[in-house]
Design a protein around this motif. Structure first.
Motif, PDB file in Angstrom:
ATOM      1  N   PHE A  89       0.835  -1.204   0.000  1.00  0.00           N
ATOM      2  CA  PHE A  89       0.000   0.000   0.000  1.00  0.00           C
ATOM      3  C   PHE A  89       0.875   1.262   0.000  1.00  0.00           C
ATOM      4  O   PHE A  89       0.516   2.278  -0.601  1.00  0.00           O
ATOM      5  CB  PHE A  89      -0.954  -0.006   1.203  1.00  0.00           C
ATOM      6  CG  PHE A  89      -2.008   1.059   1.103  1.00  0.00           C
ATOM      7  CD1 PHE A  89      -2.846   1.132  -0.001  1.00  0.00           C
ATOM      8  CD2 PHE A  89      -2.155   2.027   2.087  1.00  0.00           C
ATOM      9  CE1 PHE A  89      -3.808   2.127  -0.119  1.00  0.00           C
ATOM     10  CE2 PHE A  89      -3.116   3.028   1.981  1.00  0.00           C
ATOM     11  CZ  PHE A  89      -3.942   3.071   0.881  1.00  0.00           C
TER      12      PHE A  89
ATOM     13  N   GLU B 124     -16.180   3.587 -11.937  1.00  0.00           N
ATOM     14  CA  GLU B 124     -16.769   2.445 -12.666  1.00  0.00           C
ATOM     15  C   GLU B 124     -16.783   2.721 -14.174  1.00  0.00           C
ATOM     16  O   GLU B 124     -17.789   2.489 -14.834  1.00  0.00           O
ATOM     17  CB  GLU B 124     -18.212   2.166 -12.201  1.00  0.00           C
ATOM     18  CG  GLU B 124     -18.449   2.207 -10.717  1.00  0.00           C
ATOM     19  CD  GLU B 124     -18.056   0.925 -10.009  1.00  0.00           C
ATOM     20  OE1 GLU B 124     -17.419   0.087 -10.657  1.00  0.00           O
ATOM     21  OE2 GLU B 124     -18.353   0.804  -8.815  1.00  0.00           O
TER      22      GLU B 124
ATOM     23  N   GLU C  40     -10.241  -3.923  -6.413  1.00  0.00           N
ATOM     24  CA  GLU C  40     -11.553  -4.480  -6.083  1.00  0.00           C
ATOM     25  C   GLU C  40     -12.455  -3.428  -5.449  1.00  0.00           C
ATOM     26  O   GLU C  40     -11.976  -2.384  -5.008  1.00  0.00           O
ATOM     27  CB  GLU C  40     -11.371  -5.628  -5.084  1.00  0.00           C
ATOM     28  CG  GLU C  40     -10.688  -6.826  -5.674  1.00  0.00           C
ATOM     29  CD  GLU C  40     -10.449  -7.914  -4.625  1.00  0.00           C
ATOM     30  OE1 GLU C  40     -10.989  -7.826  -3.517  1.00  0.00           O
ATOM     31  OE2 GLU C  40      -9.710  -8.841  -4.948  1.00  0.00           O
TER      32      GLU C  40
ATOM     33  N   LYS D  78     -10.604   3.302  -3.990  1.00  0.00           N
ATOM     34  CA  LYS D  78     -10.314   3.982  -5.257  1.00  0.00           C
ATOM     35  C   LYS D  78     -10.801   5.421  -5.203  1.00  0.00           C
ATOM     36  O   LYS D  78     -10.131   6.345  -5.639  1.00  0.00           O
ATOM     37  CB  LYS D  78     -10.973   3.233  -6.425  1.00  0.00           C
ATOM     38  CG  LYS D  78     -10.447   1.822  -6.605  1.00  0.00           C
ATOM     39  CD  LYS D  78     -10.973   1.161  -7.839  1.00  0.00           C
ATOM     40  CE  LYS D  78     -12.443   0.814  -7.777  1.00  0.00           C
ATOM     41  NZ  LYS D  78     -12.796  -0.155  -6.738  1.00  0.00           N
TER      42      LYS D  78
ATOM     43  N   GLY E 236     -14.355  -1.334  -2.833  1.00  0.00           N
ATOM     44  CA  GLY E 236     -14.125  -1.018  -1.417  1.00  0.00           C
ATOM     45  C   GLY E 236     -12.674  -0.902  -1.002  1.00  0.00           C
ATOM     46  O   GLY E 236     -12.374  -0.771   0.179  1.00  0.00           O
ATOM     47  N   VAL E 237     -11.727  -0.916  -1.969  1.00  0.00           N
ATOM     48  CA  VAL E 237     -10.308  -0.824  -1.582  1.00  0.00           C
ATOM     49  C   VAL E 237      -9.870   0.621  -1.353  1.00  0.00           C
ATOM     50  O   VAL E 237      -8.786   0.866  -0.830  1.00  0.00           O
ATOM     51  CB  VAL E 237      -9.335  -1.435  -2.620  1.00  0.00           C
ATOM     52  CG1 VAL E 237      -9.325  -2.928  -2.553  1.00  0.00           C
ATOM     53  CG2 VAL E 237      -9.609  -0.930  -4.010  1.00  0.00           C
TER      54      VAL E 237
ATOM     55  N   ASN F 143     -13.255  -1.648 -11.230  1.00  0.00           N
ATOM     56  CA  ASN F 143     -12.852  -2.920 -10.629  1.00  0.00           C
ATOM     57  C   ASN F 143     -12.924  -4.025 -11.676  1.00  0.00           C
ATOM     58  O   ASN F 143     -12.854  -5.197 -11.380  1.00  0.00           O
ATOM     59  CB  ASN F 143     -13.693  -3.271  -9.389  1.00  0.00           C
ATOM     60  CG  ASN F 143     -15.169  -3.233  -9.679  1.00  0.00           C
ATOM     61  OD1 ASN F 143     -15.577  -3.334 -10.842  1.00  0.00           O
ATOM     62  ND2 ASN F 143     -15.979  -3.096  -8.651  1.00  0.00           N
TER      63      ASN F 143
ATOM     64  N   ILE G 177     -14.809  -1.626   7.800  1.00  0.00           N
ATOM     65  CA  ILE G 177     -15.288  -0.548   8.677  1.00  0.00           C
ATOM     66  C   ILE G 177     -16.790  -0.669   8.943  1.00  0.00           C
ATOM     67  O   ILE G 177     -17.232  -0.362  10.043  1.00  0.00           O
ATOM     68  CB  ILE G 177     -14.857   0.871   8.214  1.00  0.00           C
ATOM     69  CG1 ILE G 177     -15.324   1.209   6.843  1.00  0.00           C
ATOM     70  CG2 ILE G 177     -13.403   1.074   8.322  1.00  0.00           C
ATOM     71  CD1 ILE G 177     -14.761   2.538   6.333  1.00  0.00           C
TER      72      ILE G 177
ATOM     73  N   ILE H  35     -11.336   7.376  -2.487  1.00  0.00           N
ATOM     74  CA  ILE H  35     -10.602   8.308  -1.637  1.00  0.00           C
ATOM     75  C   ILE H  35      -9.180   8.560  -2.148  1.00  0.00           C
ATOM     76  O   ILE H  35      -8.643   9.640  -1.946  1.00  0.00           O
ATOM     77  CB  ILE H  35     -10.623   7.967  -0.132  1.00  0.00           C
ATOM     78  CG1 ILE H  35      -9.958   6.671   0.178  1.00  0.00           C
ATOM     79  CG2 ILE H  35     -11.987   8.018   0.453  1.00  0.00           C
ATOM     80  CD1 ILE H  35      -9.677   6.606   1.684  1.00  0.00           C
TER      81      ILE H  35
HETATM   82  N1  LIG Z   1      -6.602   3.481   3.175  1.00  0.00           N
HETATM   83  C1  LIG Z   1      -7.762   3.841   3.719  1.00  0.00           C
HETATM   84  N2  LIG Z   1      -7.773   4.491   4.892  1.00  0.00           N
HETATM   85  C2  LIG Z   1      -8.932   4.841   5.467  1.00  0.00           C
HETATM   86  N3  LIG Z   1     -10.149   4.591   4.955  1.00  0.00           N
HETATM   87  C3  LIG Z   1     -10.200   3.960   3.782  1.00  0.00           C
HETATM   88  C4  LIG Z   1      -9.011   3.550   3.098  1.00  0.00           C
HETATM   89  N4  LIG Z   1      -9.375   2.944   1.959  1.00  0.00           N
HETATM   90  C5  LIG Z   1     -10.712   2.965   1.921  1.00  0.00           C
HETATM   91  N5  LIG Z   1     -11.216   3.572   3.008  1.00  0.00           N
HETATM   92  C6  LIG Z   1     -12.637   3.746   3.329  1.00  0.00           C
HETATM   93  O1  LIG Z   1     -13.317   2.601   2.825  1.00  0.00           O
HETATM   94  C7  LIG Z   1     -14.547   2.954   2.215  1.00  0.00           C
HETATM   95  C8  LIG Z   1     -14.531   2.522   0.765  1.00  0.00           C
HETATM   96  O2  LIG Z   1     -13.594   3.313   0.032  1.00  0.00           O
HETATM   97  P1  LIG Z   1     -13.873   3.828  -1.448  1.00  0.00           P
HETATM   98  O3  LIG Z   1     -15.316   4.225  -1.625  1.00  0.00           O
HETATM   99  O4  LIG Z   1     -12.850   4.823  -1.779  1.00  0.00           O
HETATM  100  O5  LIG Z   1     -13.622   2.445  -2.221  1.00  0.00           O
HETATM  101  P2  LIG Z   1     -13.792   2.138  -3.787  1.00  0.00           P
HETATM  102  O6  LIG Z   1     -12.648   1.266  -4.169  1.00  0.00           O
HETATM  103  O7  LIG Z   1     -13.979   3.409  -4.546  1.00  0.00           O
HETATM  104  O8  LIG Z   1     -15.111   1.275  -3.789  1.00  0.00           O
HETATM  105  P3  LIG Z   1     -16.117   0.987  -5.065  1.00  0.00           P
HETATM  106  O9  LIG Z   1     -15.304   0.296  -6.107  1.00  0.00           O
HETATM  107  O10 LIG Z   1     -17.144   0.081  -4.455  1.00  0.00           O
HETATM  108  O11 LIG Z   1     -16.631   2.311  -5.469  1.00  0.00           O
HETATM  109  C9  LIG Z   1     -14.688   4.451   2.388  1.00  0.00           C
HETATM  110  O12 LIG Z   1     -15.448   4.684   3.549  1.00  0.00           O
HETATM  111  C10 LIG Z   1     -13.271   4.924   2.592  1.00  0.00           C
HETATM  112  O13 LIG Z   1     -13.246   6.108   3.357  1.00  0.00           O
END
Ligand SMILES: Nc1ncnc2c1ncn2[C@@H]1O[C@H](COP(=O)(O)OP(=O)(O)OP(=O)(O)O)[C@@H](O)[C@H]1O
Length: 573
Positions: free
Chosen positions: A270, A364, A292, A297, A294-295, A405, A484, A299
């Motif tokens: 990471f 997406e 994937e 992307k 929720g990883v 993803n 979380i 943030i």
């Molecule tokens: N490294 C991190 N530190 C703190 N919180 C995180 C981290 N990575 C993800 N999160 C938290 O996890 C949740 C999911 O993150 P996020 O929406 O950015 O994922 P995503 O990959 O865009 O998901 P999706 O593909 O389903 O849209 C959010 O609440 C985000 O704040």
């Protein structure tokens, strides 16, 4: 280099064939100053002949008549320090001679380890010096809470000599210590206020994990007095001010938003991702984030925008999968007044226009229909946009970040994603590893989330180490989001102050557990539920959070808007 024989043996030992005459054997033995030599036939080890057996014999006799068996034979996997005698012949499972350890190899091994030991001793001495002269109080306790290391500074704080503290239970030496709690929970407690000998201090308590178990904990007293923190904070604020003025950004604009330091996790994979993302934030090149669901992307995209010295406009996010195809075009491009029945008077700007001078985040992107892909490509190439129903082109300038993803490269092969667009997007690829690949980040995420929840609920709950250990073993298909959501659910549902494995609901087995927690976020689980079941689960969740819809949506893993839709559909309002 390991201590195994394979790393130290001489791989081309001298040997004789049984059919060779003694003449040659004697010649080789004497020339190489040997007292014995291996005999090999068709690569297979046969034994040895000794100089003393052949020295006075008829030179034309064959080697085969003088072969002796020899028990100085070992496999290459054996540790070299297990050898009893030299020379030792190294023979593989097929009975072939593959090397030997003679006095020369033996000496080489010993001089090397002696040198390494000396270096390690010097390093240890250095560590000891740093440890003892550090300005911070440092202590380490083992898994039983017994003090193993205790430096001079710590000794000054607690007014107990180091020699007296070592070997004692930390609870007897350090007033109000929470190191036993950290040993139990495995969750770090950073920057906590701690009162010691009437003095307010700031401490860090760090669990040390090894093989999925907490084996020790370190306590660090960082400041001599709390007042120093304020000085440090002042200095940091000063630094922040200069940073903002350097980039001529509005200091209030992005302050409350995600920055790289908010991205939790310092596992090697990471950290690598964050490093690339940090570099990417300094340029305007398109970024394609993969990983994937929720990883993180979303943030990471926000952090890239927020830390960018170039993009001073807004961060506009569009989820290409969530918007029906028919609406996507007007959402992205906007429309002019009278473009269609019901169009707002004066028209409406699209997301692309809103991202002018800022960042357009297309989440997406793999779900974007082909027709729309062509239109987006045109915007990227021409750097201009035309609202639906208008023929006026407006120039736009934005930073493009896309995320998916899906395996877009595969989609290009299958013809469902345009190749020319793919290459426009794939300039800086950033892959975010799944939580499974960086399970060592779990404790820090747990620690932050619990601190956040304690803050929110005005409580002081703690979590048991066994729960964190159990978390290491879970697949976390929904990654950080799932973790979380799970923590929040555990926190809300647990009646005791210390959350243990007993607080995990026992009506479902381990495998189902996690997918059930945020069951609505998991498409497959959601689809398999009947309307009645879905209604019941929503009702039950709402009851647990005492009707708080934001919290309910979070626990269910769905957006507030989706929750409201479902509430009105099931007349739960
Ligand atoms: N490294 C991190 N530190 C703190 N919180 C995180 C981290 N990575 C993800 N999160 C938290 O996890 C949740 C999911 O993150 P996020 O929406 O950015 O994922 P995503 O990959 O865009 O998901 P999706 O593909 O389903 O849209 C959010 O609440 C985000 O704040």
């Amino acid at each position: 280099m390991t201590d195994k024989i394979i790393d130290w043996m001489y791989p081309n030992p001298l040997y004789l064939h049984p059919e060779e005459p003694l003449k040659r054997a004697l010649h080789i033995l004497l020339e190489n100053n040997l007292t014995e030599i291996a005999v090999v036939e068709n690569q297979k080890w046969k034994g040895i002949i000794k100089l003393q057996d052949v020295v006075q014999k008829d030179n034309d006799e064959k080697v085969s008549s003088f072969i002796r068996s020899c028990d100085r034979v070992a496999s290459a996997d054996l540790l070299i320090d297990k050898l009893q005698d030299i020379p030792t012949y190294i023979v593989n499972d097929e009975g072939e001679l593959i090397g030997e350890i003679t006095g020369k190899e033996w000496l080489h091994y010993h001089t090397t380890i002696t040198k390494e030991l000396k270096q390690k001793e010097e390093m240890l001495h250095l560590y000891e010096m740093v440890f003892d002269t550090a300005y911070e109080g440092l202590t380490v306790v083992d898994d039983k809470g017994i003090i193993r290391l205790f430096n001079e500074a710590y000794s000054r704080y607690v007014k107990v000599p180091t020699e007296e503290a070592i070997g004692k239970d930390a609870a007897l030496i350090i007033e109000n210590t929470r190191l036993p709690v950290v040993l139990k929970t495995g969750v770090p407690e950073r920057s906590q206020a701690h009162r010691l000998q009437g003095q307010n201090l700031v401490v860090h308590r760090i669990p040390i994990w090894k093989d999925n178990k907490v084996v020790a904990a370190a306590g660090i007293l960082v400041y001599e007095g709390v007042s120093e923190i304020y000085q440090v904070i002042d200095q940091m604020e000063e630094l922040d001010k200069t940073k903002h003025s350097k980039f001529t950004k509005d200091p209030n604009k992005k302050n409350s938003l995600t920055r790289f330091e908010d991205l939790l996790g310092d596992s090697p994979c990471f950290t690598k991702t964050k490093k690339i993302a940090r570099k990417a934030s300094q340029s305007k090149a398109p970024v394609l984030i993969t990983g994937e669901s929720g990883v993180g992307k979303d943030i990471v995209a926000q952090a890239i925008h927020n830390e960018s010295p170039i993009t001073r406009g807004r961060f506009i996010s569009v989820n290409c999968a969530a918007i029906p195809e028919a609406l996507l075009e007007s959402e992205l491009f906007g429309y002019s007044s009278g473009a269609f029945t019901g169009a707002e008077k004066g028209g409406k700007p699209g997301k692309i226009e809103l991202a002018h001078k800022g960042t357009l985040f297309l989440d997406e992107i793999g779900d974007m229909p082909l027709t729309m892909q062509a239109k987006i490509l045109r915007v990227i190439q021409e750097k201009s946009v035309e609202r639906v129903g208008s023929n006026h082109q407006s120039n736009i300038d934005f930073r493009l970040i896309t995320a998916t993803n899906k395996d877009i490269k595969q989609m290009v092969h299958e013809g469902t994603f345009r190749e020319d667009l793919y290459y426009r997007l794939y300039v800086i690829p950033i892959h975010i590893p799944s939580l499974r690949e960086r399970a060592e980040d779990i404790p820090i995420i747990v620690s932050h989330k619990i601190a956040e929840l304690n803050n929110e609920y005005g409580d002081r709950k703690t979590i048991d180490q066994l729960v964190v250990q159990w978390m290491y073993t879970q697949p976390w298909k929904g990654n950080i989001r799932e973790l979380i959501n799970f923590l929040e659910r555990l926190y809300v549902l647990s009646e005791s102050q210390h959350m243990t494995l007993d607080n995990l609901p026992d009506d479902i087995d381990d495998k189902q557990r996690l997918s059930s927690y945020n069951f609505l976020a998991n498409k497959k689980v959601a689809e398999s539920l009947s309307e009645e079941e879905e209604r019941d689960r929503i009702k039950e969740t709402l009851e647990h959070v005492k009707g708080n819809k934001t919290k309910a949506a979070k626990l269910l893993g769905i957006s507030r808007a989706t929750l409201y839709n479902k509430l009105s559909r099931y007349t739960l309002e």
